[in-house]
Enzyme design. Structure first.
Site, PDB file in Angstrom:
ATOM      1  CG  ASP A 402      -2.234   0.706   0.965  1.00 23.65           C
ATOM      2  OD1 ASP A 402      -2.294   1.502   0.014  1.00 23.65           O
ATOM      3  OD2 ASP A 402      -3.195   0.464   1.714  1.00 23.65           O
ATOM      4  CD  GLU A 405       0.366   6.306  -3.906  1.00 28.91           C
ATOM      5  OE1 GLU A 405       0.763   6.197  -2.726  1.00 28.91           O
ATOM      6  OE2 GLU A 405      -0.661   5.765  -4.311  1.00 28.91           O
ATOM      7  CG  ASP A 485      -7.758   4.615  -0.424  1.00 29.91           C
ATOM      8  OD1 ASP A 485      -7.796   3.407  -0.721  1.00 29.91           O
ATOM      9  OD2 ASP A 485      -6.913   5.078   0.359  1.00 29.91           O
TER      10      ASP A 485
END
Length: 791
Positions: A402, A405, A485
């Site tokens: 997760d 980035e 999300d």
């Protein structure tokens, strides 16, 4: 009177063959064309003395290719291969690309087609003390460096390549965006990483070409009143690849030739994966697994979201013993039920945890941050060592990388920033912590470390890595990307289809989403953007969840996840049980199609295939198909037409009166189509009204298809171990390769798989099933087939 300083044109001064490259000197720089294959050319441009060594990040092939020639004319220079003709004008070194028949594919702007703007790149000084601000978001605590002492690092270029697209040309790819745009013509696309955005700098055209930017920096695609160009933010030179191909499959194959084969995920990864934010204990995970088995619902994976660690130890690669007292016993029990275990892991770590301290002591963190430096090979190795010791040894099957980035400054804003501001904020923030020319590629090297670590561990398990950020070449590291999300609304749901189609068109095959959206309710930050404050208590949300689940059953990876409400299927129990029945039907349909789905996965590896395909893949000459964003092909045979409007309930459980329980479907021209549910045949090139009650997602099968199906099972292994039924859809001759292997492990790379070639002879009405063939003599299960032919 002012005197104009006349701008030099970039005319050609000289040209020569330099080994396997055409080297051109211009009045302002150097241009180099390097054929890599007859259909693939690398183009570089610099104003420095030498070109950079090697290739761009994510590109792993730099082959030598000599089967080309060139000739010099009065007005231009022409480079020729078997597949392409490239003309470079003498006046401005502008390039025009043609196919072997002389048809124009792409042209650069005639005057000043490429620009390099040199600038000074800076980085945080080694050992500099920076004021670090901590910001709490739904992504966890983010650290922002303030007032850091910077030092000059190197000179780089902003690069800009001006292009002239043709009338009627459609453009796709460039990764995933959330606005719902399919055809990128007439738009501006900012290629940077974000929670809901994945940048992959590969552009495809219906004219029969692709462009891959060999950059690790952010980029911009523009096609509007300000011009048509590709811009990169920070590069040592302009570097890109031109790929020619009559269809998108050939273009994707060219991309993967340069950037690596897509690996094959284990069989179970194509089954249903249940997740939510979050399962908190070992007992809860086993209870959910037990319910799925008791109800006879197909399930292959359960996910432990964030906070496997002890309180306050964010990112520590371990389990909280008070909540997970015996992880090995838990994974053993899941495996006995045919269920696999995925664990969420993060690149950032709390300063109090042992993992962080080990990285800090070895100097393997990004500057002024608590995120490990995945660009450093030794740091990647340390990250894997911590994973193996703290998590993998307990029987874990898959990873959820997760926040890969790993910076998302847009989530620090009160209101959602405009796209150009979001881009600028990312460039400024990420450049403080990562090399400016690589700021889009952190997710790539992060995935590389996990993949290489697990492959090097001796484990027979294929790597499965669900991760939020992807980049060029990441398909070779066992990654699945998802759309971040997102918030629960019909508009967001509609936009997801185009997002996934452009992502898969950019060369990475495995994409999924949070079925039902991550955020269901409307919260204070801009991104907490759902429209259903009553959650599953709202029949309007249950209907949306059901339609989303039906779509998810036809994505490369089938997965439910989110916060605000529980996500198990039986929570959608309203409307007299019809929603639950519809969810169960979609789940069973996924498993029934598993022989077709796993054969698609085999083709992804063997043939560089794409599972989730915009209609332009298969119908590039059909303009309406090329601009249809709410239908797609699942493989080359099945067209999926998800329902995109509510039919039964509005938000607040308010019943909808008089709505049609159908949707209009465009059937592309050039073939007949069969309704999968009824077997009824339709002629292509027209629109039909398809029945779409809540229990049904409209699906059509292309004439000339062979579709292998099975009885649905509780897991993929069960579905694939029984008898296979071959559904034959006449109207054209058909050929099909049915793929089988062990389901896990890497024997398939050595030829341990079987392909059974099937052929439908339409005129004779005859199906021929060939003998199973294995390159390595691998013996699979003995197969029996039944055949059903539609009239």
């Amino acid at each position: 009177m002012l005197v104009a300083e006349l701008k030099k044109r970039d005319g050609i001064v000289s040209a020569r063959r330099d080994g396997n490259a055409l080297s051109i000197t211009t009045e302002r720089g150097k241009l180099r064309l390097e054929p890599k294959r007859a259909d693939l050319i690398r183009i570089r441009y610099t104003r420095r003395e030498k070109y950079m060594a090697g290739t761009g990040i994510g590109i792993c092939q730099d082959p030598e290719f000599s089967e080309w020639d060139y000739e010099e004319g009065q007005d231009d220079i022409c480079l020729m291969t078997e597949n392409v003709r490239i003309r470079i004008s003498r006046s401005d070194a502008a390039i025009r690309y043609y196919d072997s028949d002389g048809e124009l594919l792409l042209a650069e702007r005639d005057k000043d087609p490429r620009q390099l703007d040199e600038f000074d790149a800076y980085r945080i000084m080694d050992g500099a003390q920076a004021r670090v601000e901590e910001v709490k978001t739904a992504d966890g605590v983010q650290k922002i460096a303030r007032d850091a002492r910077m030092e000059f690092w190197k000179k780089l270029y902003h690069t800009k390549l001006y292009l002239e697209f043709q009338e009627g040309e459609c453009l796709y790819g460039l990764g995933q965006a959330e606005e719902g745009v399919l055809n990128l013509r007439g738009t501006v696309q900012y290629l940077h990483q974000a929670n809901r955005k994945i940048a992959v700098p590969f552009l495809l055209s219906t004219k029969g070409y692709g462009i891959l930017l060999a950059t690790g920096s952010t980029a911009v695609f523009r096609d509007d009143q300000y011009g048509s160009y590709l811009y990169t933010e920070a590069d040592p030179e302009m570097d890109y690849y031109f790929i020619a191909g009559r269809d998108f499959d050939r273009l994707i194959s060219g991309y993967r030739y340069l950037t690596g084969k897509a690996v094959l995920l284990p069989q179970w990864a194509y089954g249903f994966i249940q997740s939510q934010e979050r399962y908190e204990t070992q007992e809860e995970i086993l209870q959910v697994a037990g319910q799925y088995r008791e109800r006879g619902i197909g399930l292959d994976g359960l996910v432990l979201d964030w906070c496997s660690w002890e309180e306050g130890m964010w990112g520590q690669k371990s389990f909280d013993q008070s909540r997970f007292p015996d992880v090995k016993a838990m994974t053993d029990e899941l495996h006995e039920k045919g269920i696999h275990f995925m664990v969420s892991i993060w690149p950032n770590m709390a300063e109090e945890c042992a993992n962080y301290k080990e990285f800090r002591e070895q100097g393997k963190l990004l500057p002024a941050n608590n995120i490990y430096d995945a660009f450093d090979e030794e740091a990647r190795r340390l990250y894997w060592e911590q994973l193996e010791k703290g998590i993998f040894r307990y029987g874990t099957d898959a990873w959820w990388c997760d926040s890969s980035e790993p910076v998302a400054p847009e989530w620090n804003a009160v209101e959602k920033p405009e796209p150009e501001k979001m881009y600028g904020d990312y460039v400024r923030t990420a450049s403080k912590h990562m090399p400016a020319e690589w700021i889009n590629a952190y997710g790539l090297v992060h995935a590389q470390g996990v993949y290489e670590g697990q492959r090097g561990s001796g484990s027979p398990k294929r790597v499965v890595n669900l991760t939020r950020s992807g980049y060029t070449g990441q398909q070779r590291y066992g990654t699945i990307l998802w759309s971040g999300d997102i918030g629960a609304s019909w508009e967001t749901y509609k936009n997801q289809v185009a997002a996934g189609l452009n992502f898969c068109a950019a060369g990475l095959p495995y994409w999924t989403l949070d079925i039902g959206a991550f955020f269901v309710k409307r919260g204070m930050p801009w991104y907490w953007s759902g429209e259903y404050n009553e959650g599953m208590g709202d029949l309007g949300y249950q209907e949306l969840f059901t339609r989303w689940y039906q779509l998810g059953a036809f994505l490369p990876i089938f997965r439910s996840h989110g916060t605000d409400v529980r996500r198990e299927m039986w929570m959608a129990d309203g409307f007299e049980g019809r929603f639950y029945d519809a969810l169960l039907a979609a789940n069973r349909l996924r498993y029934r199609l598993m022989p077709y789905i796993y054969s698609l996965a085999g083709a992804v590896w063997r043939e560089d295939a794409t599972m989730m395909r915009m209609l332009a893949f298969d119908f590039p000459q059909d303009n309406r198909a090329c601009n249809t964003r709410d239908q797609f092909m699942f493989g080359k045979s099945v067209m999926v037409c998800p329902v995109m409007e509510p039919m039964y309930f509005e938000e607040g459980s308010r019943p909808l009166e008089g709505t049609a329980k159908s949707r209009f479907v465009y059937l592309p021209e050039g073939t007949d189509w069969y309704d999968f549910h009824t077997g009824e045949k339709y002629q292509g090139g027209r629109t039909v009204e398809a029945d779409a009650p809540i229990e049904r997602i409209p699906i059509y099968v292309r004439a000339g298809s062979i579709l292998p199906v099975a009885e649905h099972g509780c897991c993929v292994q069960e579905a694939l171990s029984g008898q296979i039924e071959l559904l034959v859809y006449p109207g054209k001759d058909a050929e099909y390769d049915f793929y089988e292997d062990a389901g896990d492990g890497y024997g398939y790379e050595q030829g341990e798989y079987i392909v059974t070639h099937m052929k439908w002879e339409d005129r004779e009405g005859r199906l021929i099933v060939g003998e199973p063939v294995s390159p390595a003599g691998w013996q699979g299960a003995t197969r029996e087939y039944t055949v059903k032919t539609f009239c």
